[in-house]
Design an enzyme around this catalytic site. Structure first.
Site, short mmCIF file in Angstrom:
data_model
loop_
_atom_site.label_atom_id
_atom_site.label_comp_id
_atom_site.label_asym_id
_atom_site.label_seq_id
_atom_site.Cartn_x
_atom_site.Cartn_y
_atom_site.Cartn_z
N GLU A 1 23.66 67.97 41.45
CA GLU A 1 22.47 68.02 40.62
C GLU A 1 21.28 67.43 41.38
OE1 GLU A 1 22.85 65.63 37.13
OE2 GLU A 1 20.78 65.99 36.48
N ASP A 59 24.79 63.69 37.24
CA ASP A 59 24.55 62.33 36.76
C ASP A 59 25.29 62.07 35.46
OD1 ASP A 59 22.92 61.33 38.74
OD2 ASP A 59 21.10 62.23 37.87
N ASP A 87 24.28 61.23 32.70
CA ASP A 87 23.30 61.18 31.62
C ASP A 87 23.29 62.53 30.92
OD1 ASP A 87 21.94 62.94 33.22
OD2 ASP A 87 20.47 61.46 33.92
N ASP A 105 21.16 65.00 30.90
CA ASP A 105 20.86 66.18 31.70
C ASP A 105 22.09 66.60 32.51
OD1 ASP A 105 18.34 66.73 30.89
OD2 ASP A 105 17.33 65.63 32.53
#
Ligand code: 28F
Length: 642
Positions: free
Chosen positions: A432, A505, A507, A509
């Site tokens: 990413e 990640d 998170d 996203d």
């Protein structure tokens, strides 16, 4: 024949008989064939004349009886064929109708509004192909009768044989097909008569048709009468399906003596069932009536969807196929002078019908959508789903086809491939973000580890509908990098890496991109998942330093557990890890890339499947799951653009 001609007949009579002889010589020219189909065609010709009388508004009941000897009786309660004389032929009108090819008023601008079949040449053709035929006409309290034998030869002129009720009117025709013509079979099939007579009843609302069979030990009998006409037909066709709105929708209209009726209902299947008719004849090849309705359907649905903000102004419009998915529809046109075209002469050619059909349908359907917003939403939603499926399928096909080209084109510098060509020791990291990609490049083993940086933002901005995802350059690069192809051309043996490692990640996203990739894999590369080639890297959430020890942990719980085991007053430094992009290469190497120290999670089909389901829910119209998804991810929520 020559004997009768010599004794009783004039020259013009001989011509008449020669006309019927022509039918006997080439029956196929008149009834298509002499097979079972042709045999049944005889019934349709006689029934058509009765239906014409019904269409003219004078007949309510038609009865068809299969007699024990496989002869047929057809009765109607119309006005009865005219019983007077025909000036042109010098014969009775009845004899003319049954012995002169192309005879009959409806075949020459008589009182009939519409007609089907062979435009009335039928009666004489049936007579020509019968061993015997009898006609009974009930009129003015009298029964008029004439019998023909051996291919249509009158036994004697028409005469009155009986009295009947003053008020009784109608025509009865009885005939026995000639077994020297119908050499394949002379046995009538109940089911064939049933299907067609029921169809005629559906197409002519209020007309009662009774079919019975006296051949067996028990009388078979069916009565068809549909006051709802083609509405009831659509209901029957959808009986085995699941309609998505309750009512069958119906429109009708007339212009210049041309009438159009349409009945429709959507079901939850994927294929359309659209049948069109002209003058009770199925128009297999469609034509102007069908074109007009289809054109209007596509236009009205698109207008409605736009006006109600269900599609945006610059979105591609819904296609004809999209708006017809799962649509059951009957279109029935009645025309005084239909022109049949096409290979099988089952395509309506009259150009003026297109606009009339369009007008009738669009006026009615537009109003229906306005007045029934709940149904309208169901229908438009179904069309939108069809459109998405169509686009996704098209993209998949394009990628499959483009694969060849992409094979020879270098990867545009995005994919940093590994040097090794043996797939069994190669890995590809789908990383990413460009910066994380940069770090990954620094610490990778370039012999065996390939890096493909993904621009997370693009996927987010695209809202990641699968069809859009497939037009995304990154995803196309992924597909090309894998080497397996897609769809029909998919070949697991061509996979270029043993491990496909998703590195995102920890998170929201990251979750989003992972869900998207898993969905892609689940839908298009399921064998790769099934064979256990897909992994998720597990970037740590915390780093705990104490003394010379550095410990990475993946979760809050793991951190607490680790800390609880350390001696009371250990000096420690706990850092919450930033995104992959902010890790230094050393950290990245140790936690996610180095095959000796990293932690990978193998992705199972179940994981991919639930990602796929989550994806569908999140992307779908259901507000609740989307809200829940966002709430659950709230601790990490950034700008979740889904
Ligand atoms: C069992 C099969 O054939 N029924 C028919 C009629 C009624 C008329 C008609 C037929 C008029 C001028 C020919 C009566 N009165 N059932 C049938 N019912 N044909 S066939 O007329 C035929 C033409 O020449 C009919 C007034 N107009 C028409």
């Amino acid at each position: 024949m020559s004997e009768i001609a010599k004794q009783e007949y004039t020259d013009s009579d001989i011509q008449v008989l020669e006309g019927l002889e022509a039918v006997r010589k080439r029956p196929g020219m008149y009834i298509g064939s002499t097979s079972e189909r042709g045999l049944h065609h005889l019934v349709w010709e006689i029934v058509d004349n009765a239906v014409d009388e019904a269409l003219a508004g004078y007949c309510d009941d038609i009865e068809v009886i299969i007699e024990k000897d496989n002869s047929i009786t057809v009765k109607d309660d119309g006005r009865g064929m005219p019983t007077g004389m025909n000036a042109k032929t010098g014969l009775s009108t009845i004899e003319t109708i049954f012995t002169v090819l192309h005879a009959g008023g409806k075949f020459g601008g008589g009182g009939y509004k519409v007609s089907g079949g062979l435009h009335g040449v039928g009666a004489s053709v049936v007579n020509a192909l019968s061993k015997w035929l009898e006609v009974y006409v009930y009129q003015h309290g009298e029964v008029h009768f004439q019998r023909f034998e051996n291919g249509g030869k009158p036994v004697e002129p028409m005469k009155v044989i009986d009295k009947c009720d003053e008020n009784r009117t109608g025509t009865t025709v009885k005939f026995k097909p000639d077994d020297t013509i119908f050499t394949e079979t002379t046995e009538y099939k109940y089911s064939i008569l049933y299907e067609r007579l029921q169809e005629i009843a559906f197409l002519n609302k209020g007309l009662r048709i009774i079919l019975s069979d006296t051949r067996g030990s028990e009388l078979k009998r069916d009565e068809f009468i549909y006051n709802g006409g083609i509405i009831e037909y659509v209901r029957l066709l959808n009986k085995t399906k699941t309609p998505i709105h309750e009512d069958v929708v119906y429109f009708e209209g007339e212009e210049d003596g041309i009438s159009i009726e349409i009945a429709m209902q959507y079901n939850n299947s994927y294929s359309p069932s659209i049948y069109s008719y002209t003058n009770n004849i199925k128009t297999h090849e469609g034509g102007t009536h069908e074109d007009g309705v289809k054109r209007a359907l596509t236009r009205i649905i698109n207008n409605y969807a736009k006006n109600n903000k269900m599609i945006k102004d610059n979105d591609d419009p819904l296609s004809g196929d999209d708006v017809r998915e799962g649509l059951t529809m009957i279109i029935s046109c009645k025309h005084p002078d239909p022109q049949f075209e096409g290979q099988t002469k089952t395509k309506l050619g009259n150009a003026e019908v297109r606009k009339i059909a369009d007008d009738v349908f669009s006026t009615g359907f537009e109003r229906y959508l306005m007045e029934n917003p709940t149904d309208a939403k169901e229908i438009i939603d179904k069309c939108l789903t069809a459109a998405r499926a169509r686009i996704a399928a098209k993209k998949a096909r394009e990628i499959a086809h483009r694969k060849g080209d992409l094979d020879v084109v270098p990867f545009g510098g995005k994919l940093q491939d590994c040097k090794e060509k043996d797939p069994s020791i190669c890995e590809i990291f789908l990383v990413e973000g460009d910066s994380a990609g940069g770090s990954a490049l620094k610490c990778r083993d370039s012999m065996t580890q390939a890096i493909l940086p993904l621009k997370g933002k693009i996927l987010n901005v695209e809202k990641a509908r699968l069809d859009k995802a497939l037009s995304n350059d990154e995803i196309r690069t992924i597909i090309t990098a894998f080497g397996t192809g897609i769809g029909d051309e998919f070949d697991l043996n061509k996979l270029r890496y043993d491990k496909i490692i998703i590195m995102t990640d920890a998170d929201v996203d990251g979750d989003h991109i992972r869900v998207l990739l898993l969905t892609l894999f689940y839908r298009f590369f399921r064998p790769i998942v099934e064979a256990g080639h897909v992994y998720a890297a597990q970037p740590p959430l915390f780093c705990i330093k104490h003394g010379k020890t550095i410990k990475y942990v993946l979760t809050e719980e793991e951190k607490n557990e680790y800390l609880s085991k350390l001696p009371e007053n250990t000096k420690k430094e706990i850092t919450r890890m930033k995104g992959l992009g902010e890790m230094d290469p050393h950290e990245l190497d140790e936690t996610t890339m180095n095959i000796n120290t990293r932690v990978l999670k193998k992705i199972t089909v179940a994981d991919a499947m639930s990602a796929d389901a989550a994806f569908s829910k999140i992307m779908g119209e259901e507000v609740e799951p989307r809200r829940k998804f966002i709430e659950e991810k709230a601790p990490y929520a950034q700008d979740l653009d889904i």
